[in-house]
Every structure is written in C-alpha cells, then in structure tokens.
Design an enzyme around this catalytic site. Structure first.
Site, PDB file in Angstrom:
ATOM      1  NE  ARG A  94      21.339 -25.913 -85.244  1.00  0.00           N
ATOM      2  CZ  ARG A  94      21.695 -26.310 -84.022  1.00  0.00           C
ATOM      3  NH1 ARG A  94      20.905 -26.093 -82.983  1.00  0.00           N
ATOM      4  NH2 ARG A  94      22.846 -26.934 -83.835  1.00  0.00           N
ATOM      5  CD  GLU A  99      20.706 -18.927 -83.171  1.00  0.00           C
ATOM      6  OE1 GLU A  99      19.683 -19.542 -83.497  1.00  0.00           O
ATOM      7  OE2 GLU A  99      21.616 -19.421 -82.525  1.00  0.00           O
ATOM      8  CG  HIS A 139      21.352 -21.451 -79.862  1.00  0.00           C
ATOM      9  ND1 HIS A 139      21.512 -21.526 -81.220  1.00  0.00           N
ATOM     10  CD2 HIS A 139      21.373 -22.727 -79.420  1.00  0.00           C
ATOM     11  CE1 HIS A 139      21.632 -22.794 -81.585  1.00  0.00           C
ATOM     12  NE2 HIS A 139      21.543 -23.545 -80.507  1.00  0.00           N
TER      13      HIS A 139
HETATM   14  C1  GLV Z   1      23.000 -26.655 -80.018  1.00  0.00           C
HETATM   15  O1  GLV Z   1      22.186 -26.005 -80.606  1.00  0.00           O
HETATM   16  C2  GLV Z   1      23.404 -27.944 -80.448  1.00  0.00           C
HETATM   17  O2  GLV Z   1      23.074 -28.355 -81.575  1.00  0.00           O
HETATM   18  O3  GLV Z   1      24.097 -28.622 -79.676  1.00  0.00           O
END
Ligand code: GLV
Ligand code: GLV
Length: 323
Positions: free
Chosen positions: A242, A271, A289
C-alpha cells in the site's frame, strides 16, 4: 431474493455465480474506467443484502448506514481492506470479507518483475532505445545489477512476502532476511532465511527491500527519510503493498540524492496521484496498482468475492471473513 450492489464492473465469473443463485445483481456500469462516485455508492447500497466493493471506495459508517437495515456483508474485491472501516462494520454487525490467496502468485510475480526490471534498468533502457539514443553497443552501456547472490530483505512474511522470498531463494539464488511479528522456523529452514527482529536491522543488510505489510496506523510511513537512509546506497526498494507505507516525498529525495540506487513501486501515497518529482527520475519504475491484474487472477477474485457473499447470505461463515 437477495440484492447485491457491485460498485464497479468486475470480471464476470462471480457475477454469474450470484445471478445463478437467483440474486438480483446491480452492477454500477457507469464506473468502468473511473472510480464510483460517493453518490453512486450511497444510492446503490440502499436496500441491498450485500455490497461488493473495490479498493477505490471508502466504505465507512455513512455507506454502511445507507445499506442498513438490510446490509449483511461487504465483500471487498482485494486482499487489502484498509478502505473498509472494520470497527464500524463490527459494531453494526456487518461481515467484511477480502480475497486473499488467489492473488498471491500474481502479486509475487509482479513484485519480481519490478525487481528484475529496476535491477536490469529495463524501463530506462526501453525509453533510451525508443528515443533513438542507441548508437553503438557499449561495454559500459546501462550497467545494472544482478539479483543472484544478493540479499533480499522481506518486510512482512505473509502469503505474498513468502512467495516472493521463494522465487528469490529458489529461482535466483538470493539470500533471504526477513522481519515479521511472527517468525517462522519452517520458512527459515526451507529458504535458508535469516530472521531479524526489527526493520532497522534489516535495512542496512539488504540489497533489495520488498514491502509486504498491510496498511495500519503502525505501518503508515514505515519507510520514512530516517529509514530510507538506513538502506545501502546500492540498494533498491520495491513496494506492491500500500502506498502510504512509504513517505513519497522522502522517497523522491532519496532517489534524487542517491541515498539508494533505485525503487520500483506499484502503489502510491495519494493514489491515483503520483508525487510529481518521482515521474522525472530515471531510477524508479512506476506501475499503476496492477500487481494483481492478470485475467486469471481477477476472475478468481471475482469468484471468491461471490463465494463470500453466498456463504454469508446463506447463513454460513464466509471463507474469507476479516476479523
Ligand atoms: C490490491 O491492492 C489488493 O489489495 O488486492
Ligand atoms: C496477502 O495475501 C499476504 O498475506 O501477504
């Protein structure tokens, strides 16, 4: 019949499962290539039994209240669940589920793709070639770094962290050190890995540092200026967890001033905004991402989210209940 609201169109395997059950499934088709608006989520969740949310929505008390009294389960289409307010869901007796396991290999592969790409300067070399700068083979042209024989520091030995370590140890002959609240003797034996109690011990020893912890108050800005300075100047930082775990301003400074050699990141502090300084640097690879973004995995996540909803609505404990 139970009613389900899906905040954004997702691959259809799970949607079909829900429809086959006879559930009324409303997919917010408008939000295919953009985030769902707050209004869409608040209106969509009204009167439903289950909310299938994705990580771009904040699922907080207001959303849950809009879904009550009917809302029984929030199935988050992600392994991370920092976008859902868990204590509030618990208080309101709404189950929350995630999609772990099915994306472990894909995220580990993407992590590895980033590691290899930054070490071998793949993106930079691609830009160089496209720009017409390749005029002659050079004995010192775009020299990178080998992974083989280097030390990978794994921060967080969950499913994904362990899988990355496996690729590194078994596939590339890397030495593994790791830190985690729960050390694993079995993992250490299998991978020849070394446990260190703190990230401060890990950082100065690692040639690559890969982050695999969830976003919690305790992990926000885990990689700040002070810790970035503990890394070797030849080391690389990789993050597929993250964004807010790294202080992005500090990272930009670290890269610009060569405190570290490079970074490869798939997630961002604010983000979808990316700290502008990062975009002008050569020694960083930035992906939007997409670490779990393969066709296969996104279908499996769809199936798992649907399974969690079906189990919860049929009165059983869903397989991926977040506690
Ligand atoms: C993506 O970032 C997830 O947490 O699946
Ligand atoms: C997520 O699946 C993790 O445990 O790393």
């Amino acid at each position: 019949m139970p009613k389900i609201f899906v905040t954004r169109p997702i691959p259809d395997a799970g949607i079909k499962m829900l429809q086959d059950k006879g559930y009324e499934v409303v997919v917010n088709e408008a939000a295919k290539d953009r985030v769902a608006t707050r209004e869409e989520v608040l209106a969509g969740v009204k009167g439903v039994d289950a909310l299938l949310s994705v990580l771009t929505e904040k699922v907080d008390a207001e959303v849950m209240d809009a879904g009550l009294p009917t809302l029984k389960v929030i199935a988050n289409y992600a392994v991370g669940f920092d976008n859902v307010n868990l204590p509030v869901a618990k208080e309101k007796n709404i189950a929350v589920t995630n999609t772990p396991g099915v994306l472990t290999n894909t995220v580990a592969e993407h992590t590895f793709a980033l590691m290899l790409s930054i070490a071998h300067r793949i993106s930079e070399a691609d830009r160089f070639s496209r720009a017409g700068k390749y005029t002659a083979w050079g004995p010192q042209l775009l020299l990178g770094t080998d992974l083989s024989g280097k030390t990978l520091g794994v921060v967080g030995l969950g499913r994904i962290g362990s899988r990355v370590a496996m690729h590194a140890a078994k596939g590339f002959g890397m030495k593994i050190i790791y830190t985690d609240p729960k050390p694993s003797a079995e993992f250490e034996k299998e991978m020849g890995a070394e446990y260190v109690a703190t990230i401060e011990e890990l950082l100065p020893k690692a040639d690559f540092v890969s982050i695999h912890v969830p976003l919690l108050d305790s992990t926000r800005h885990l990689m700040n200026a002070e810790r970035l300075k503990m890394m070797k100047p030849t080391a690389y930082l990789v993050n597929t967890s993250r964004g807010p775990i790294i202080d992005e301003k500090a990272l930009a400074q670290a890269l610009a001033e060569n405190w570290i050699q490079g970074a490869a990141i798939d997630v961002f502090e604010f983000e979808p905004d990316i700290t502008p300084e990062l975009k002008s640097l050569e020694n960083i690879i930035i992906t939007p991402h997409i670490a779990s973004a393969t066709l296969e995995t996104r279908q499996l996540m769809s199936v798992l989210a649907a399974t969690n909803i079906i189990e919860a609505l049929e009165g059983r404990t869903p397989p991926n209940l977040v506690k």
